[in-house]
Design a protein around this motif. Structure first.
Motif, PDB file in Angstrom:
ATOM      1  N   THR A   1       0.647  -1.052  -0.236  1.00 52.48           N
ATOM      2  CA  THR A   1       0.009  -0.003  -0.027  1.00 52.48           C
ATOM      3  C   THR A   1       1.023   1.167  -0.094  1.00 52.48           C
ATOM      4  N   GLN A   2       2.131   1.263   0.455  1.00 52.43           N
ATOM      5  CA  GLN A   2       2.980   2.323   0.382  1.00 52.43           C
ATOM      6  C   GLN A   2       4.470   1.884   0.574  1.00 52.43           C
ATOM      7  N   LEU A   3       5.263   2.916  -0.046  1.00 56.88           N
ATOM      8  CA  LEU A   3       6.797   2.487  -0.074  1.00 56.88           C
ATOM      9  C   LEU A   3       7.286   3.862  -0.010  1.00 56.88           C
ATOM     10  N   GLY A   4       8.186   3.903   0.894  1.00 52.28           N
ATOM     11  CA  GLY A   4       8.868   5.110   1.435  1.00 52.28           C
ATOM     12  C   GLY A   4      10.375   5.168   1.487  1.00 52.28           C
ATOM     13  N   GLY A   5      11.276   5.972   1.745  1.00 54.66           N
ATOM     14  CA  GLY A   5      12.693   6.094   1.943  1.00 54.66           C
ATOM     15  C   GLY A   5      13.444   6.993   1.263  1.00 54.66           C
TER      16      GLY A   5
ATOM     17  N   ARG B   1      -3.367   4.530  -5.346  1.00 47.82           N
ATOM     18  CA  ARG B   1      -4.553   5.539  -5.682  1.00 47.82           C
ATOM     19  C   ARG B   1      -5.689   5.073  -4.897  1.00 47.82           C
ATOM     20  N   HIS B   2      -6.422   6.374  -4.445  1.00 54.48           N
ATOM     21  CA  HIS B   2      -7.543   6.145  -3.412  1.00 54.48           C
ATOM     22  C   HIS B   2      -8.569   6.919  -4.065  1.00 54.48           C
ATOM     23  N   ILE B   3     -10.024   6.315  -4.036  1.00 51.56           N
ATOM     24  CA  ILE B   3     -11.190   6.776  -4.354  1.00 51.56           C
ATOM     25  C   ILE B   3     -11.367   8.101  -4.030  1.00 51.56           C
ATOM     26  N   GLY B   4     -11.718   9.099  -4.788  1.00 57.64           N
ATOM     27  CA  GLY B   4     -12.151  10.185  -3.954  1.00 57.64           C
ATOM     28  C   GLY B   4     -10.678  11.344  -3.881  1.00 57.64           C
ATOM     29  N   LEU B   5      -9.744  10.740  -3.976  1.00 56.56           N
ATOM     30  CA  LEU B   5      -8.313  11.684  -3.954  1.00 56.56           C
ATOM     31  C   LEU B   5      -7.508  11.685  -5.127  1.00 56.56           C
ATOM     32  N   LEU B   6      -6.998  12.850  -5.239  1.00 57.10           N
ATOM     33  CA  LEU B   6      -6.102  13.193  -6.381  1.00 57.10           C
ATOM     34  C   LEU B   6      -5.108  11.814  -6.353  1.00 57.10           C
ATOM     35  N   VAL B   7      -4.934  11.732  -7.725  1.00 60.22           N
ATOM     36  CA  VAL B   7      -3.704  10.646  -8.207  1.00 60.22           C
ATOM     37  C   VAL B   7      -2.334  11.219  -7.368  1.00 60.22           C
ATOM     38  N   PRO B   8      -1.769  10.424  -6.771  1.00 53.25           N
ATOM     39  CA  PRO B   8      -0.458  10.443  -6.172  1.00 53.25           C
ATOM     40  C   PRO B   8       0.613  10.763  -7.171  1.00 53.25           C
ATOM     41  N   PRO B   9       1.619  11.889  -6.823  1.00 48.95           N
ATOM     42  CA  PRO B   9       2.477  12.071  -7.636  1.00 48.95           C
ATOM     43  C   PRO B   9       3.322  10.755  -7.974  1.00 48.95           C
TER      44      PRO B   9
ATOM     45  N   THR C   1       1.408   1.024  -8.063  1.00 48.82           N
ATOM     46  CA  THR C   1       0.620   0.372  -8.670  1.00 48.82           C
ATOM     47  C   THR C   1       0.824  -1.117  -8.136  1.00 48.82           C
ATOM     48  N   PRO C   2      -0.301  -1.887  -7.176  1.00 49.14           N
ATOM     49  CA  PRO C   2       0.178  -3.029  -6.858  1.00 49.14           C
ATOM     50  C   PRO C   2      -0.645  -4.115  -7.626  1.00 49.14           C
ATOM     51  N   GLY C   3      -0.458  -5.201  -7.110  1.00 53.33           N
ATOM     52  CA  GLY C   3      -0.927  -6.495  -7.961  1.00 53.33           C
ATOM     53  C   GLY C   3      -0.606  -6.722  -9.381  1.00 53.33           C
TER      54      GLY C   3
ATOM     55  N   TYR D   1       4.236 -18.293  -6.318  1.00 54.69           N
ATOM     56  CA  TYR D   1       3.391 -17.291  -7.261  1.00 54.69           C
ATOM     57  C   TYR D   1       3.967 -15.852  -6.909  1.00 54.69           C
ATOM     58  N   ALA D   2       4.103 -15.076  -7.941  1.00 57.36           N
ATOM     59  CA  ALA D   2       4.926 -13.811  -7.637  1.00 57.36           C
ATOM     60  C   ALA D   2       3.936 -12.360  -8.144  1.00 57.36           C
ATOM     61  N   PHE D   3       3.786 -11.469  -7.151  1.00 53.69           N
ATOM     62  CA  PHE D   3       3.034 -10.330  -7.748  1.00 53.69           C
ATOM     63  C   PHE D   3       4.009  -9.107  -7.402  1.00 53.69           C
ATOM     64  N   ARG D   4       3.912  -7.974  -8.224  1.00 55.96           N
ATOM     65  CA  ARG D   4       4.794  -6.924  -7.943  1.00 55.96           C
ATOM     66  C   ARG D   4       3.940  -5.696  -7.862  1.00 55.96           C
ATOM     67  N   ALA D   5       4.486  -4.808  -7.182  1.00 54.75           N
ATOM     68  CA  ALA D   5       4.075  -3.346  -6.875  1.00 54.75           C
ATOM     69  C   ALA D   5       5.095  -2.497  -7.359  1.00 54.75           C
ATOM     70  N   GLN D   6       4.746  -1.415  -8.290  1.00 48.14           N
ATOM     71  CA  GLN D   6       5.950  -0.479  -9.194  1.00 48.14           C
ATOM     72  C   GLN D   6       5.253   0.858  -8.888  1.00 48.14           C
ATOM     73  N   SER D   7       6.410   1.596  -8.314  1.00 53.00           N
ATOM     74  CA  SER D   7       6.180   2.918  -8.104  1.00 53.00           C
ATOM     75  C   SER D   7       6.489   3.790  -9.541  1.00 53.00           C
ATOM     76  N   ARG D   8       5.663   4.603  -9.917  1.00 49.25           N
ATOM     77  CA  ARG D   8       5.615   5.241 -11.245  1.00 49.25           C
ATOM     78  C   ARG D   8       6.971   6.274 -11.566  1.00 49.25           C
ATOM     79  N   ASN D   9       7.202   7.097 -10.429  1.00 50.87           N
ATOM     80  CA  ASN D   9       8.144   8.082 -11.042  1.00 50.87           C
ATOM     81  C   ASN D   9       9.585   7.388 -10.211  1.00 50.87           C
ATOM     82  N   SER D  10       9.531   6.854  -9.188  1.00 55.05           N
ATOM     83  CA  SER D  10      10.798   6.444  -8.608  1.00 55.05           C
ATOM     84  C   SER D  10      11.095   5.094  -9.163  1.00 55.05           C
ATOM     85  N   ARG D  11      10.325   4.461  -9.781  1.00 60.63           N
ATOM     86  CA  ARG D  11      10.868   3.315 -10.692  1.00 60.63           C
ATOM     87  C   ARG D  11      11.191   2.072  -9.934  1.00 60.63           C
ATOM     88  N   LEU D  12      10.612   1.795  -8.674  1.00 60.04           N
ATOM     89  CA  LEU D  12      11.127   0.688  -7.844  1.00 60.04           C
ATOM     90  C   LEU D  12      10.109  -0.419  -7.706  1.00 60.04           C
TER      91      LEU D  12
END
Length: 192
Positions: free
Chosen positions: A120-124, A140-148, A152-154, A168-179
């Motif tokens: 649900t979140q990644l920081g550092g 992203r949450h319903i009713g809020l602006l898209v975060p900078p 993207t999970p799942g 079985y593998a699943f990935r969460a990827q951050s759009r700008n930091s590309r992690l």
């Protein structure tokens, strides 16, 4: 003639029910249980900003929502792993965080599908001073602006196997930091 054949079939039906097993068959595959283990690994895309700071030190933490419920074992909660001393690798093919165990069930239970896991979140941050790179990615949450830096999970990856077994593998990827935060779910068979 037909009536006699019909009557003989009526006699055979109760006999067939009497001879059929009533309970579960001992040693059947349905009796085998399962428990799950979840491992995590963090990597960077080749164009990730953090890879421009080769040799820099940093830290990462993230939140994983986990739901693993069965009759024998119930777990719902947030896992918050952190990795305080990460060295940025000198190439894009190497992970920032090596594969490590995130969670494992102690109890075997009925087969009821895979646990539901969502990052649900990644920081550092990486490096110090002017070249410091801050990472703050959330879902992203319903009713809020898209975060900078949207997380993207799942993203489903191909299943595979390694020294621990099938996963079985699943990935969460951050759009700008590309992690990438990769979660591997291992179903471990339990034998009666």
């Amino acid at each position: 003639m037909r009536f006699r054949r019909f009557c003989s079939l009526l006699v055979l039906v109760p006999l067939a029910f009497a001879l059929s097993p009533v309970g579960p068959v001992q040693g059947a595959a349905a009796e085998m249980g399962v428990r799950h283990r979840i491992d995590v690994m963090v990597s960077a895309e080749p164009d990730a900003p953090v890879l421009r700071r080769k040799g820099a030190r940093g830290e990462l933490s993230f939140t994983v929502r986990l739901s693993a419920n069965s009759k024998e074992s119930k777990f719902f909660g947030m896992l918050r792993p952190s990795f305080p001393d990460i060295l940025v690798p000198d190439g894009p093919g190497k992970p920032l965080v090596q594969q490590s165990k995130l969670w494992e069930e102690d109890v075997c239970h009925q087969r009821r599908g895979l646990p539901k896991v969502t990052v649900t979140q990644l920081g550092g941050h990486f490096a110090q001073g002017e070249g410091r790179i801050e990472i703050s990615a959330i879902n992203r949450h319903i009713g809020l602006l898209v975060p900078p830096d949207e997380l993207t999970p799942g993203i489903k990856l191909d299943q595979g196997s390694d020294s621990l077994g099938l996963f079985y593998a699943f990935r969460a990827q951050s759009r700008n930091s590309r992690l990438n935060v990769d979660l591997k779910i291992y179903p471990i068979d339990c034998f009666p």
